[in-house]
Design an enzyme around this catalytic site. Structure first.
Site, PDB file in Angstrom:
ATOM      1  N   GLU A 153       7.003  21.684  -3.241  1.00  0.00           N
ATOM      2  CA  GLU A 153       5.936  22.483  -2.618  1.00  0.00           C
ATOM      3  C   GLU A 153       5.499  23.613  -3.554  1.00  0.00           C
ATOM      4  O   GLU A 153       4.311  23.919  -3.661  1.00  0.00           O
ATOM      5  CB  GLU A 153       6.458  23.064  -1.299  1.00  0.00           C
ATOM      6  CG  GLU A 153       5.430  23.897  -0.553  1.00  0.00           C
ATOM      7  CD  GLU A 153       6.001  24.514   0.722  1.00  0.00           C
ATOM      8  OE1 GLU A 153       7.214  24.797   0.776  1.00  0.00           O
ATOM      9  OE2 GLU A 153       5.213  24.712   1.663  1.00  0.00           O
ATOM     10  N   GLU A 164     -10.408   4.539   9.115  1.00  0.00           N
ATOM     11  CA  GLU A 164     -10.548   4.147   7.703  1.00  0.00           C
ATOM     12  C   GLU A 164     -11.030   2.702   7.573  1.00  0.00           C
ATOM     13  O   GLU A 164     -10.511   1.922   6.774  1.00  0.00           O
ATOM     14  CB  GLU A 164      -9.213   4.362   6.959  1.00  0.00           C
ATOM     15  CG  GLU A 164      -8.784   5.827   6.958  1.00  0.00           C
ATOM     16  CD  GLU A 164      -7.512   6.117   6.161  1.00  0.00           C
ATOM     17  OE1 GLU A 164      -6.695   5.210   6.000  1.00  0.00           O
ATOM     18  OE2 GLU A 164      -7.369   7.278   5.710  1.00  0.00           O
ATOM     19  N   ASP A 196      -2.424  14.467   7.083  1.00  0.00           N
ATOM     20  CA  ASP A 196      -1.964  13.192   6.522  1.00  0.00           C
ATOM     21  C   ASP A 196      -0.730  13.373   5.634  1.00  0.00           C
ATOM     22  O   ASP A 196      -0.837  13.252   4.414  1.00  0.00           O
ATOM     23  CB  ASP A 196      -3.109  12.564   5.708  1.00  0.00           C
ATOM     24  CG  ASP A 196      -2.827  11.105   5.354  1.00  0.00           C
ATOM     25  OD1 ASP A 196      -1.818  10.578   5.819  1.00  0.00           O
ATOM     26  OD2 ASP A 196      -3.640  10.512   4.609  1.00  0.00           O
ATOM     27  N   ARG A 230      -1.941   3.771  16.906  1.00  0.00           N
ATOM     28  CA  ARG A 230      -1.908   4.974  16.066  1.00  0.00           C
ATOM     29  C   ARG A 230      -3.023   5.959  16.415  1.00  0.00           C
ATOM     30  O   ARG A 230      -4.166   5.554  16.671  1.00  0.00           O
ATOM     31  CB  ARG A 230      -1.976   4.583  14.582  1.00  0.00           C
ATOM     32  CG  ARG A 230      -0.751   3.776  14.171  1.00  0.00           C
ATOM     33  CD  ARG A 230      -0.825   3.358  12.738  1.00  0.00           C
ATOM     34  NE  ARG A 230      -0.375   4.370  11.805  1.00  0.00           N
ATOM     35  CZ  ARG A 230      -1.008   4.690  10.704  1.00  0.00           C
ATOM     36  NH1 ARG A 230      -2.166   4.125  10.397  1.00  0.00           N
ATOM     37  NH2 ARG A 230      -0.506   5.578   9.882  1.00  0.00           N
ATOM     38  N   GLU A 253       4.069   9.143  -0.737  1.00  0.00           N
ATOM     39  CA  GLU A 253       2.676   9.136  -1.187  1.00  0.00           C
ATOM     40  C   GLU A 253       2.227  10.497  -1.726  1.00  0.00           C
ATOM     41  O   GLU A 253       1.648  10.584  -2.803  1.00  0.00           O
ATOM     42  CB  GLU A 253       1.765   8.713  -0.021  1.00  0.00           C
ATOM     43  CG  GLU A 253       0.288   8.754  -0.375  1.00  0.00           C
ATOM     44  CD  GLU A 253      -0.619   8.287   0.747  1.00  0.00           C
ATOM     45  OE1 GLU A 253      -0.112   7.904   1.812  1.00  0.00           O
ATOM     46  OE2 GLU A 253      -1.851   8.302   0.550  1.00  0.00           O
ATOM     47  N   GLU A 298       0.860  -1.191   0.000  1.00  0.00           N
ATOM     48  CA  GLU A 298       0.000   0.000   0.000  1.00  0.00           C
ATOM     49  C   GLU A 298       0.892   1.235   0.000  1.00  0.00           C
ATOM     50  O   GLU A 298       1.799   1.373   0.826  1.00  0.00           O
ATOM     51  CB  GLU A 298      -0.915  -0.017   1.241  1.00  0.00           C
ATOM     52  CG  GLU A 298      -1.848   1.177   1.274  1.00  0.00           C
ATOM     53  CD  GLU A 298      -3.127   0.950   2.070  1.00  0.00           C
ATOM     54  OE1 GLU A 298      -3.421  -0.197   2.432  1.00  0.00           O
ATOM     55  OE2 GLU A 298      -3.847   1.946   2.314  1.00  0.00           O
ATOM     56  N   LYS A 300      -3.846  -0.011  14.011  1.00  0.00           N
ATOM     57  CA  LYS A 300      -4.660   1.075  13.453  1.00  0.00           C
ATOM     58  C   LYS A 300      -6.094   0.681  13.777  1.00  0.00           C
ATOM     59  O   LYS A 300      -6.611  -0.301  13.226  1.00  0.00           O
ATOM     60  CB  LYS A 300      -4.428   1.157  11.947  1.00  0.00           C
ATOM     61  CG  LYS A 300      -5.362   2.097  11.190  1.00  0.00           C
ATOM     62  CD  LYS A 300      -4.963   2.159   9.708  1.00  0.00           C
ATOM     63  CE  LYS A 300      -5.908   3.034   8.897  1.00  0.00           C
ATOM     64  NZ  LYS A 300      -5.482   3.154   7.481  1.00  0.00           N
ATOM     65  N   ARG A 325     -11.279  17.671  10.087  1.00  0.00           N
ATOM     66  CA  ARG A 325     -10.409  16.496  10.207  1.00  0.00           C
ATOM     67  C   ARG A 325      -9.138  16.809  10.989  1.00  0.00           C
ATOM     68  O   ARG A 325      -8.617  15.952  11.699  1.00  0.00           O
ATOM     69  CB  ARG A 325     -10.075  15.980   8.797  1.00  0.00           C
ATOM     70  CG  ARG A 325      -9.098  14.855   8.796  1.00  0.00           C
ATOM     71  CD  ARG A 325      -9.059  14.164   7.461  1.00  0.00           C
ATOM     72  NE  ARG A 325      -7.850  13.344   7.350  1.00  0.00           N
ATOM     73  CZ  ARG A 325      -7.546  12.596   6.310  1.00  0.00           C
ATOM     74  NH1 ARG A 325      -8.369  12.550   5.266  1.00  0.00           N
ATOM     75  NH2 ARG A 325      -6.453  11.877   6.284  1.00  0.00           N
TER      76      ARG A 325
HETATM   77  C1  GCV Z   1      -2.263   2.507   5.367  1.00  0.00           C
HETATM   78  C2  GCV Z   1      -3.449   7.521   4.288  1.00  0.00           C
HETATM   79  C3  GCV Z   1      -3.084   6.605   3.170  1.00  0.00           C
HETATM   80  C4  GCV Z   1      -3.552   5.173   3.456  1.00  0.00           C
HETATM   81  C5  GCV Z   1      -2.925   4.735   4.781  1.00  0.00           C
HETATM   82  C6  GCV Z   1      -3.373   5.708   5.865  1.00  0.00           C
HETATM   83  C7  GCV Z   1      -2.765   5.390   7.223  1.00  0.00           C
HETATM   84  O1  GCV Z   1      -4.818   7.687   4.368  1.00  0.00           O
HETATM   85  O2  GCV Z   1      -3.637   7.065   1.972  1.00  0.00           O
HETATM   86  O3  GCV Z   1      -3.123   4.360   2.398  1.00  0.00           O
HETATM   87  O4  GCV Z   1      -3.316   3.425   5.121  1.00  0.00           O
HETATM   88  O5  GCV Z   1      -2.972   7.009   5.516  1.00  0.00           O
HETATM   89  O6  GCV Z   1      -1.834   6.080   7.599  1.00  0.00           O
HETATM   90  O7  GCV Z   1      -3.234   4.476   7.885  1.00  0.00           O
END
Ligand code: GCV
Length: 720
Positions: free
Chosen positions: A552, A329, A408, A362, A436, A203, A325, A379
Site C-alpha cells: 500500500e 462489463e 474493485d 454478483r 490482480e 482471466e 455475472k 462507480r
Molecule cells: C472477471 C475486474 C477485473 C475483471 C473481472 C471483473 C469481475 O473488473 O479486471 O477481469 O472479470 O473484475 O469481477 O467480474
C-alpha cells in the site's frame, strides 16, 4: 471426449505427485507413526482411510477400519463417526488408565467413551450438534479421538490433526468442539476453457495455465486436480466454481453439451467434500436453447432453465449451483428485457430449488461507459443503487455476492455499503486471492491482515454485527482463486499463504492473520534437522506480516485506488485510468487530489452507510487517514491525523515502501540454506522484480505529485 472421460476414470489419482504446498509428506509424520482406527462408511470416510493409510505406510504406523466384533482394537488415534461406534463404547464411569504411548484396547475404549460422553455434554451446553462439518477432538488415556456426526466432519478433523502434528498427541485434554463459522466457503476460478485472445487461459491468472482447462479441452491432469481438492479441504474450502464469470461461447456449453467435462471435475473434487458450481451466461436460453429471448418472466425461458437444470442434477446430484455475472462489463442480463436483478436471480433460483442448489448472483454491476467530466456518476455507488432497493425480493436460494469494497478489490477501500443494506437477503462477501491489484504474484503481499480487518469491520458501529456475521448468516465467503499449473501452484511460492489463509478465515474469521501464517509456515516448510525453525518462522513473519501495508505504501495513496496500467493492471500509471470510461478517477489537479463522495458537496456515497460510518466518512475531521482520498478531495497541504500533510505523506510512504521491500530481499537471502533451493530461487527472482517495480511506483507517484503540486519534499530527497 469419450476417450478423455475413460482416461480420467482409469487413472489412479495420486495427489502427492505434484508440489505439496502445505501438505508435504512430513506434515503427516505424527499421524503416520501411530496405530490408527477409522470408523464409519461413505466416500469421505474412505478418503480419510486412504489418507491415514498413506501416512502409516510411509512412517511405519498401522491403519485399521471399523471395530471388530470384539469391540475397539487398541489404537493411538481413533477417527470415528458417532454412529459407527459399538454400543458398548458407552460413557466411562471410571477414569481411564494412566497415559501410555501404546494404548491398550481398554484404554482405547475408555478414551472413546469419555470423548463421546464429553461431546454429549458439550453439545447439550451449546444447544447445537456438531452439524455436518463439525468435529470434536479429545485426548484421554494416551488415545487421541476425533468424533464427527457426518463424514465431512471427520475429514476436517483429520486435517486439524495434520495441523497440530505432535501436539495432537500431547497431554490429556477434554473434548474441543470445532465447527466452521461460514457454511459456504467457496473459490471462484476465472478460468477459460478456450484461450481468450486478451485474457488468456485464466482471466487475471498469475500462475500459468488453468488446472482444469487447456486450449479448449479439459486439461485431464487428474493428479493435480485431486491434489488441489486435498489442499482446499485441508484449509476448509467446500465449493469451487470451475469457469470464468465472463462466460464466453465455449464455456457457455459446459452447461449442456459439455456437461461431461464438469461431471469429471465433480468426481475428482467430491472425495474431498468440494461441490462444483458453474458460471453460466444469462443468455443461455438463446445461445444454447435457440429461444428468441432470455426474458426471466417468459414461460419458455423458465421451462428451459428447469429442464436444463434437471439434466445437470441427473449427472451431478450434489451440484452446488450457478454463478452469474449479469449486466456487468458486457455480460448479458435482465436489463435487456426491462427486468431487474431480482427477476433475473429468481429465475435461476426457481430452477435450482428442487435440488437444494443456490444461485450466486454478483452485485458487481456498474456503468463502465462513463464520461470523466460527469462528476455526478460515481462507480462506488453502483452496487448499492442497483441492489439495495431489491432487498427482500430474492428467493431463499439466491445469494447476492458482493465484492468487499465498493469499487474493485483495490489495496484499500472502505467496506461495501451493500453489506449493511440488505437485511432481507442472503449475502456472500467476495475477496480476490488472485493478486490482480496487489502485485500479481510477483510481489509478496500477504492479504490476510486486510481480509481480517474487513471481516471484523462493524458496519453498524462497534457494538453491532460484523461483516463476518453478515456473511455467516447469509451466503458465506467467496474468493477468486490464485492457482494455476505453475510448479508452485501460485507463481510466487509465498502467495500460497493467501489461499491457505482465505480458507482458514472462512472457517474462523476471528483467527489472527499471524497465527494463520504460523500454521501455514509450520505445515509448508517441513522440519529439517539442519534448519533452525525459529529463524525460519521469524524471518517469514518479518517478510510477510506487514507486506500488504508495504505494498500500500508504494502504490496508490490514502485509499484513492487504481493508478495502475490500464488493461493488465500491473505497475504504476497515475493517470492511466483518469480519462477512461471505467469510472476509477482520482481527480488530481494542481491544488489537490481525491474524490468528493460526501453528501454535502460530492456524490452522496457516504449516505449509503448507516451511522456511525455515514457521519464518520462524511466529515474530513473524522474520516480515517487511510481512506481520506476515497471520500474527500483535499488540498495537498491538508494535515492528516498522523501529523503529516497529504503531499509529505505521499513522499514519505513511497520512499519507505521501497526501503521495506529492499529489507525483505535481504531477509530472504538469510534463508538461502533453510528452504528448498527451487523455492528460494523463485522467490529471489520475484523479489528482484518487486524491488524494481516498487522503485518505479515510487518514482512515478512522487514525480507526478511533485509536478502537480510544485511542493518539494521536506527532507530534500530527489524528486523528478
Ligand atoms: C472477471 C475486474 C477485473 C475483471 C473481472 C471483473 C469481475 O473488473 O479486471 O477481469 O472479470 O473484475 O469481477 O467480474
Amino acid at each position: 471426449m469419450r476417450r478423455h472421460r475413460d482416461q480420467v476414470r482409469m487413472s489412479t489419482p495420486d495427489p502427492t505427485d505434484v508440489h505439496p504446498a502445505w501438505l508435504p509428506d512430513e506434515a503427516w509424520r505424527a499421524i503416520g507413526v501411530r496405530r490408527i482406527l477409522v470408523c464409519g462408511e461413505g466416500t469421505l470416510v474412505d478418503t480419510v482411510q486412504a489418507e491415514v493409510e498413506r501416512a502409516a505406510d510411509r512412517y511405519g504406523g498401522t491403519a485399521r477400519r471399523n471395530p471388530t466384533e470384539a469391540g475397539l482394537p487398541p489404537a493411538d488415534l481413533v477417527l470415528a463417526l458417532t454412529d459407527a461406534l459399538p454400543p458398548d463404547s458407552s460413557p466411562a464411569t471410571e477414569p481411564g488408565p494412566p497415559e501410555t504411548l501404546t494404548a491398550t484396547a481398554t484404554a482405547t475404549t475408555t478414551a472413546v467413551a469419555t470423548a463421546t460422553a464429553q461431546l454429549a455434554t458439550a453439545t447439550a451446553q451449546l444447544g447445537e450438534s456438531l452439524g455436518v462439518e463439525g468435529f470434536a477432538l479429545a485426548r484421554h488415556a494416551g488415545v487421541t479421538v476425533v468424533l464427527a456426526d457426518a463424514p465431512a466432519g471427520l475429514l476436517y478433523g483429520l486435517f486439524e490433526l495434520v495441523r497440530l502434528g505432535e501436539a495432537a498427541f500431547g497431554p490429556t485434554h477434554p473434548v474441543r468442539v470445532h465447527r466452521p463459522v461460514m457454511a459456504r466457503r467457496m473459490l471462484d476460478h476465472w478460468d477459460n476453457v478456450d484461450v481468450h485472445p486478451v485474457m488468456g487461459q485464466v482471466e487475471r491468472g498469475y500462475a500459468g495455465g488453468s488446472i482444469f482447462w487447456h486450449d479448449g479441452r479439459p486439461r485431464g491432469d487428474v493428479a493435480r486436480v485431486t491434489a488441489y481438492a486435498r489442499l482446499l479441504a485441508a484449509c476448509g474450502i467446500n465449493a469451487v466454481s470451475v469457469n470464468n464469470v465472463n462466460v464466453h461461447a465455449t464455456e457457455a456449453r459446459l452447461l449442456t453439451e459439455r456437461l461431461d467435462d464438469v461431471v469429471d471435475l465433480a468426481d475428482l473434487l467430491r472425495p474431498y467434500a468440494i461441490r462444483v458450481h458453474l458460471a453460466v451466461t444469462f443468455a443461455a436460453p438463446m445461445v444454447l436453447g435457440g429461444l428468441p429471448t432470455a426474458d426471466p418472466l417468459d414461460q419458455a425461458v423458465r421451462d428451459w432453465w428447469a429442464e436444463t437444470t434437471a439434466r445437470v442434477y441427473a449427472r451431478i446430484p450434489d451440484f452446488g449451483g450457478y454463478l452469474v455475472k449479469a449486466d456487468s462489463e458486457g455480460q448479458p442480463g435482465p436489463f435487456s428485457y426491462g427486468r431487474d436483478h431480482a427477476d433475473g436471480a429468481n429465475l435461476l433460483a426457481e430452477a435450482l430449488a428442487p435440488y437444494g442448489g443456490v444461485v450466486h448472483w454478483r452485485a458487481f454491476v456498474y456503468n463502465h461507459r462513463q464520461d470523466w467530466r460527469d462528476r455526478s456518476t460515481d462507480r462506488a455507488r453502483a452496487a448499492y443503487d442497483h441492489f439495495a432497493p431489491l432487498d427482500g425480493r430474492f428467493r431463499d436460494n439466491v445469494i447476492v455476492q458482493v465484492k468487499h469494497g465498493p469499487i474493485d478489490f483495490q489495496t484499500r477501500e472502505p467496506v461495501s455499503p451493500v453489506i449493511a443494506a440488505m437485511p432481507g437477503t442472503r449475502l456472500a462477501v467476495e475477496f480476490q486471492v488472485t493478486q490482480e491489484y496487489t502485485g500479481q504474484q510477483k510481489h509478496v503481499c500477504y492479504l490476510a491482515p486486510w481480509w481480517s480487518e474487513i471481516l471484523r469491520f462493524a458496519p453498524w458501529g462497534d457494538d453491532g454485527r460484523t461483516v463476518a456475521d453478515v456473511a455467516a448468516d447469509g451466503g458465506g465467503l467467496v474468493a477468486v482463486s490464485n492457482v494455476g499449473d505453475d510448479e508452485f501452484w501460485t507463481g510466487h511460492p509465498l502467495a500460497q499463504a493467501n489461499l491457505y489463509a482465505f480458507g482458514r478465515l472462512c472457517w474462523n474469521p476471528r483467527l489472527r492473520p499471524q497465527e494463520v501464517l504460523d500454521e501455514w509456515i509450520d505445515l509448508t516448510f517441513a522440519p529439517d534437522a539442519r534448519v533452525d525453525p525459529e529463524l525460519l518462522r521469524r524471518t517469514l513473519h518479518e517478510i510477510m506480516d506487514d507486506s500488504w501495508r508495504t505494498y500500500e505504501r508504494y502504490t496508490a495513496p490514502l485509499g484513492v485506488g487504481f493508478m495502475v496500467r490500464p488493461g493488465h493492471h500491473y505497475g504504476p500509471d497515475v493517470d492511466g485510468y483518469e480519462y477512461t470510461p471505467w469510472g476509477t478517477y482520482h481527480f488530481a489537479d494542481r491544488d489537490g487530489v481525491g474524490v468528493d463522495r460526501t453528501r454535502a458537496t460530492g456524490t452522496g456515497f457516504t449516505g449509503q452507510y448507516p451511522p456511525p460510518w455515514s457521519e464518520q466518512y462524511e466529515s474530513i475531521d473524522t474520516c480515517p487517514d487511510e481512506l481520506l482520498l476515497f471520500f474527500h478531495h483535499v488540498p495537498y497541504g491538508h494535515l492528516l491525523h498522523c501529523g503529516s500533510t497529504v503531499i509529505q505523506h505521499i513522499y514519505d510512504t513511497h520512499f519507505e515502501g521501497v526501503r521495506e521491500v529492499e529489507a525483505m530481499c535481504r531477509r530472504w537471502e538469510w534463508l538461502a540454506r533453510l528452504v528448498d533451493p527451487a523455492v528460494h530461487a523463485r522467490v529471489t527472482e520475484r523479489l528482484a522484480e518487486q524491488v524494481r517495480c516498487a522503485r518505479e511506483w515510487c518514482d512515478q507517484v512522487n514525480a507526478y505529485f511533485h509536478r502537480k503540486s510544485g511542493i518539494p519534499d521536506a527532507h530534500g530527497r530527489a524528486l523528478h
